[in-house]
Design an enzyme around this catalytic site. Sequence first.
Site, PDB file in Angstrom:
ATOM      1  N   CYS A   1      -2.849  -0.369   7.532  1.00 25.42           N
ATOM      2  CA  CYS A   1      -1.975   0.784   7.326  1.00 25.42           C
ATOM      3  C   CYS A   1      -2.138   1.831   8.417  1.00 25.42           C
ATOM      4  CB  CYS A   1      -2.209   1.389   5.947  1.00 25.42           C
ATOM      5  SG  CYS A   1      -1.526   0.372   4.621  1.00 25.42           S
TER       6      CYS A   1
ATOM      7  N   CYS B   1      -6.421   1.820   5.075  1.00 22.18           N
ATOM      8  CA  CYS B   1      -7.035   0.589   5.587  1.00 22.18           C
ATOM      9  C   CYS B   1      -6.640   0.463   7.061  1.00 22.18           C
ATOM     10  CB  CYS B   1      -6.568  -0.628   4.775  1.00 22.18           C
ATOM     11  SG  CYS B   1      -4.842  -1.085   5.020  1.00 22.18           S
TER      12      CYS B   1
ATOM     13  N   HIS C   1       0.828  -1.205   0.000  1.00 24.73           N
ATOM     14  CA  HIS C   1       0.000   0.000   0.000  1.00 24.73           C
ATOM     15  C   HIS C   1       0.866   1.260   0.000  1.00 24.73           C
ATOM     16  CE1 HIS C   1      -3.832  -2.101   1.695  1.00 24.73           C
ATOM     17  NE2 HIS C   1      -3.335  -2.714   0.642  1.00 24.73           N
TER      18      HIS C   1
ATOM     19  N   GLU D   1       0.800   3.854   1.887  1.00 26.70           N
ATOM     20  CA  GLU D   1       1.268   4.255   3.220  1.00 26.70           C
ATOM     21  C   GLU D   1       2.492   3.441   3.630  1.00 26.70           C
ATOM     22  OE1 GLU D   1      -3.322   4.204   3.343  1.00 26.70           O
ATOM     23  OE2 GLU D   1      -1.714   3.141   2.325  1.00 26.70           O
TER      24      GLU D   1
END
Length: 148
Positions: free
Chosen positions: A98, A95, A70, A72
């Site tokens: 994260c 999410c 992801h 992040e």
Amino acid sequence: MSNQSTWDQRFLQMAALVATFSKDPSTQVGCVIANDKNQILSLGFNGFPRGAEDDHRLHDRPTKYKMVIHAEENAVLNSTGCLEGSTAYLTHPPCLHCSGVLRQVGINRVVFVEPTGAFKERWNLEETVAYLKELNILVSGYRGVSQI
């Protein structure tokens, strides 16, 4: 518009540009991490790890979800310094996983563009915001941020 709001808008626009680096055909996510002096500490976008073949996997959603890093996480991994007390600016809400990663490295504020359309229908924004607050992360969502 307050000075902080102006910086928030600028960094969200920058995150939108960073998101375009992602090869994902369905969802491109960008992350900019900045400190309290509005200095950029790191950037990240969603994608497969270096060396992974991605062309055929990008269209296989179940496989992609298991393998993608992801935005992040990439921003945290790309950082070369301390992120304690910084802000993560995101093109999408983080999410839950994260959110925990951001807290673990000391990020204490998350700013994101509120979801719209199909993404909004499949995302539980209330759950994300509640978890960020549980982790003592300040949350700011923006609507109508001009995208790249």
